[in-house]
Motif scaffolding. Sequence first.
Motif, mmCIF file in Angstrom:
data_model
loop_
_atom_site.group_PDB
_atom_site.id
_atom_site.type_symbol
_atom_site.label_atom_id
_atom_site.label_comp_id
_atom_site.label_asym_id
_atom_site.label_seq_id
_atom_site.Cartn_x
_atom_site.Cartn_y
_atom_site.Cartn_z
ATOM 1 N N TYR A 12 76.317 41.942 94.946
ATOM 2 C CA TYR A 12 75.534 41.208 95.937
ATOM 3 C C TYR A 12 74.532 40.279 95.266
ATOM 4 O O TYR A 12 74.402 39.115 95.632
ATOM 5 N N VAL A 13 73.839 40.793 94.256
ATOM 6 C CA VAL A 13 72.834 39.989 93.556
ATOM 7 C C VAL A 13 73.507 38.817 92.837
ATOM 8 O O VAL A 13 72.997 37.701 92.845
ATOM 9 N N ASN B 7 74.457 36.168 95.441
ATOM 10 C CA ASN B 7 73.343 35.622 96.214
ATOM 11 C C ASN B 7 72.075 35.528 95.365
ATOM 12 O O ASN B 7 71.008 35.959 95.781
ATOM 13 N N LYS B 8 72.197 34.954 94.180
ATOM 14 C CA LYS B 8 71.084 34.906 93.239
ATOM 15 C C LYS B 8 69.842 34.260 93.834
ATOM 16 O O LYS B 8 68.745 34.794 93.731
ATOM 17 N N GLU C 251 68.993 33.617 96.990
ATOM 18 C CA GLU C 251 68.407 34.336 98.128
ATOM 19 C C GLU C 251 67.635 35.562 97.659
ATOM 20 O O GLU C 251 66.535 35.833 98.145
ATOM 21 N N VAL C 252 68.206 36.297 96.714
ATOM 22 C CA VAL C 252 67.540 37.491 96.185
ATOM 23 C C VAL C 252 66.264 37.093 95.453
ATOM 24 O O VAL C 252 65.219 37.744 95.595
ATOM 25 N N LYS C 253 66.330 36.004 94.706
ATOM 26 C CA LYS C 253 65.157 35.535 93.975
ATOM 27 C C LYS C 253 64.031 35.175 94.945
ATOM 28 O O LYS C 253 62.872 35.525 94.721
ATOM 29 N N LYS D 291 63.627 36.325 98.054
ATOM 30 C CA LYS D 291 63.149 37.556 98.707
ATOM 31 C C LYS D 291 62.218 38.332 97.790
ATOM 32 O O LYS D 291 61.180 38.833 98.218
ATOM 33 N N LEU D 292 62.568 38.436 96.505
ATOM 34 C CA LEU D 292 61.712 39.136 95.548
ATOM 35 C C LEU D 292 60.390 38.398 95.356
ATOM 36 O O LEU D 292 59.330 39.019 95.258
#
Length: 67
Positions: free
Chosen positions: A48-49, A52-53, A55-57, A59-60
């Motif tokens: 997933y990460v 979706n790099k 998007e995850v970045k 969100k974090l």
Amino acid sequence: MDGFKKFISEYAGAIIGGIVAIVILCTRLYELIVGIILVAIGIFIGNYVQRNKYEVKEKLKNLIDRM
């Protein structure tokens, strides 16, 4: 005797599930099962990460900014 047959036919799945759970506990297979589940979760999260790099970045980054 008829009531016993009805009980067994109605709750056969629960009885078999209970027996399987007892066997798993007695043979300590639950450790292997938990390990396999953790590996599968890790694979899913990593995939997933990777897909979706950005998007995850984001969100974090938002999560860290709130702290």
